[in-house]
Design a protein around this motif. Structure first.
Motif, PDB file in Angstrom:
ATOM      1  N   LEU A  57       0.909  -0.960  -0.048  1.00 20.11           N
ATOM      2  CA  LEU A  57      -0.098   0.063   0.012  1.00 20.11           C
ATOM      3  C   LEU A  57       0.773   1.040   0.015  1.00 20.11           C
ATOM      4  O   LEU A  57       1.768   1.535   0.839  1.00 20.11           O
ATOM      5  CB  LEU A  57      -0.755  -0.086   1.439  1.00 20.11           C
ATOM      6  N   TYR A  58       0.623   1.907  -0.960  1.00 22.28           N
ATOM      7  CA  TYR A  58       1.549   3.353  -1.266  1.00 22.28           C
ATOM      8  C   TYR A  58       0.576   4.634  -0.867  1.00 22.28           C
ATOM      9  O   TYR A  58      -0.577   4.634  -1.646  1.00 22.28           O
ATOM     10  CB  TYR A  58       2.174   3.589  -2.428  1.00 22.28           C
ATOM     11  N   ILE A  59       0.973   5.531  -0.049  1.00 23.97           N
ATOM     12  CA  ILE A  59       0.025   6.596   0.131  1.00 23.97           C
ATOM     13  C   ILE A  59       0.802   7.915   0.334  1.00 23.97           C
ATOM     14  O   ILE A  59       1.765   7.875   1.131  1.00 23.97           O
ATOM     15  CB  ILE A  59      -0.718   6.400   1.644  1.00 23.97           C
ATOM     16  N   ASN A  60       0.251   8.694  -0.352  1.00 22.66           N
ATOM     17  CA  ASN A  60       0.773  10.129  -0.271  1.00 22.66           C
ATOM     18  C   ASN A  60       0.948  10.597   1.100  1.00 22.66           C
ATOM     19  O   ASN A  60      -0.170  10.698   1.874  1.00 22.66           O
ATOM     20  CB  ASN A  60      -0.108  11.245  -1.210  1.00 22.66           C
ATOM     21  N   ASN A  61       2.188  10.887   1.631  1.00 25.30           N
ATOM     22  CA  ASN A  61       2.302  11.169   2.998  1.00 25.30           C
ATOM     23  C   ASN A  61       1.252  12.374   3.678  1.00 25.30           C
ATOM     24  O   ASN A  61       0.871  12.200   4.815  1.00 25.30           O
ATOM     25  CB  ASN A  61       3.589  11.720   3.184  1.00 25.30           C
ATOM     26  N   LYS A  62       0.972  13.219   2.927  1.00 29.10           N
ATOM     27  CA  LYS A  62       0.168  14.260   3.458  1.00 29.10           C
ATOM     28  C   LYS A  62      -1.215  13.839   3.831  1.00 29.10           C
ATOM     29  O   LYS A  62      -1.778  14.591   4.728  1.00 29.10           O
ATOM     30  CB  LYS A  62       0.006  15.460   2.193  1.00 29.10           C
ATOM     31  N   ILE A  63      -1.773  12.965   3.228  1.00 29.24           N
ATOM     32  CA  ILE A  63      -3.165  12.457   3.442  1.00 29.24           C
ATOM     33  C   ILE A  63      -3.331  11.438   4.536  1.00 29.24           C
ATOM     34  O   ILE A  63      -4.665  11.180   4.659  1.00 29.24           O
ATOM     35  CB  ILE A  63      -4.003  12.166   2.150  1.00 29.24           C
ATOM     36  N   LEU A  64      -2.284  10.885   4.880  1.00 29.23           N
ATOM     37  CA  LEU A  64      -2.400   9.850   5.987  1.00 29.23           C
ATOM     38  C   LEU A  64      -2.368  10.594   7.357  1.00 29.23           C
ATOM     39  O   LEU A  64      -1.433  11.195   7.478  1.00 29.23           O
ATOM     40  CB  LEU A  64      -1.101   8.951   5.829  1.00 29.23           C
ATOM     41  N   LYS A  65      -3.375  10.390   7.907  1.00 28.73           N
ATOM     42  CA  LYS A  65      -3.582  10.860   9.458  1.00 28.73           C
ATOM     43  C   LYS A  65      -2.900  10.169  10.523  1.00 28.73           C
ATOM     44  O   LYS A  65      -2.574   8.877  10.500  1.00 28.73           O
ATOM     45  CB  LYS A  65      -5.064  11.476   9.706  1.00 28.73           C
ATOM     46  N   ILE A  66      -2.885  10.789  11.630  1.00 32.06           N
ATOM     47  CA  ILE A  66      -2.084  10.029  12.772  1.00 32.06           C
ATOM     48  C   ILE A  66      -2.799   8.857  13.226  1.00 32.06           C
ATOM     49  O   ILE A  66      -2.069   7.840  14.138  1.00 32.06           O
ATOM     50  CB  ILE A  66      -1.934  11.120  13.828  1.00 32.06           C
TER      51      ILE A  66
END
Lengths: 204, 204
Positions: free
Chosen positions: A160-169
């Motif tokens: 799974l690859y996710i743009n860092n900005k949109i992944l929340k804590i």
């Protein structure tokens, strides 16, 4: 309110009927599935039925009709066992929609659109470059839906690859912030705005 | 980009994992399923997995886990063969979300929220009043998903009620104009804005 009985629906003109029934389940996910045949011809196709089936193991499903434009995707998945899921973005939804055109199996939609294929971590199937969320999927099962001759395909997330900005804590992925699309019906592309995240609910 | 392998996902803390995996399929439909037990206790519950399966016949599916909070919905559908699907709206999404609380089978969520049940055309199951799109569904089949012990429930649309304003001349239902919700993950409620309807695509 306008009222249609099943009899009314069955009697509708074809295009009116598919617009109506494709709109009535609610907003749908907007994804591109990337595959490659054994003979190394890439394929990419828009899907609006990708659905969460379970988190443990992480399984997603989608419906396809082996006799339709989705046949190349189906054949490649059955041949190779691997595919990618890539979210459609504000910047590529018009290119993404063009993959619904009926190309022959020997034509790659990457050659007919501005979508660019991307390879990483030895995944046999192509990802869609610049998608804010990309997944490598392993085919794990299929169910023939006898009621209308479709097939439910199940896959397990491998990478799974996710743009860092949109992944929340807390693990939440903010799809609205990512400008990910949602599909209304067969051809409506919409972009949501997050109104509110709500708490876990317990009985009052 | 942030990268999670399957091994990373399986090792995640529970809440982080379910937030992540419930977000990663894309935007989801936001519906309330209304049912009633043989002993006439109403039930209404939020679902985010309702998916278009086919238009001819008009079939929608959803996934449920018979051991979870969705058990009452499942039991009532199996007992009576009928249920309703009602779209969640900007005005009731917080009440709708509360139906995810684990109430016992003898408690109606209509009594615990401001949602109001509505009956029409001799449908045994309750609709949700003021929903811009309501459907009476007939149970037509189920598939046990052995990969994670969930069940795919299929239903055929029997009656479809749509707010006149949002039904367009070609059968398209404008869900954004209706202020229908979409769900991001487990708890994010978002409202889309239609960007564009695209044409039917043919090979270039």
């Amino acid at each position: 309110m306008k009222h249609f009985s099943l009899k009314d629906i069955n009697a509708l003109e074809h295009l009116y009927k598919i617009n109506l029934i494709n709109s009535c389940s609610g907003f749908k996910s907007a994804n591109l599935i990337g595959t490659k045949s054994k003979s190394r011809i890439e394929n990419v196709a828009v899907f609006s039925s990708i659905t969460h089936v379970g988190s443990n193991p992480p399984i997603l499903g989608f419906f396809c009709r082996p006799t339709s434009v989705t046949r190349n995707t189906f054949d490649n998945i059955k041949e190779t066992g691997v595919y990618t899921i890539n979210h459609i973005h504000k910047n590529n939804f018009e290119e993404a929609h063009h993959t619904s055109a009926k190309y022959d199996a020997d034509v790659s939609e990457f050659d007919k659109t501005k979508l660019v294929s991307e390879y990483k971590n030895n995944c046999f199937a192509p990802f869609v470059k610049d998608s804010p969320l990309q997944m490598e999927m392993k085919y794990v099962g299929q169910y023939k839906i006898k009621e209308n001759n479709t097939i439910l395909i199940l896959g397990e997330i491998q990478e799974l690859y996710i743009n860092n900005k949109i992944l929340k804590i807390d693990g939440y992925i903010d799809l609205a912030e990512a400008e990910v699309a949602t599909i209304n019906g067969l051809d409506g592309y919409a972009f949501p705005k997050l109104k509110k995240r709500l708490d876990y609910q317990r009985p009052k």
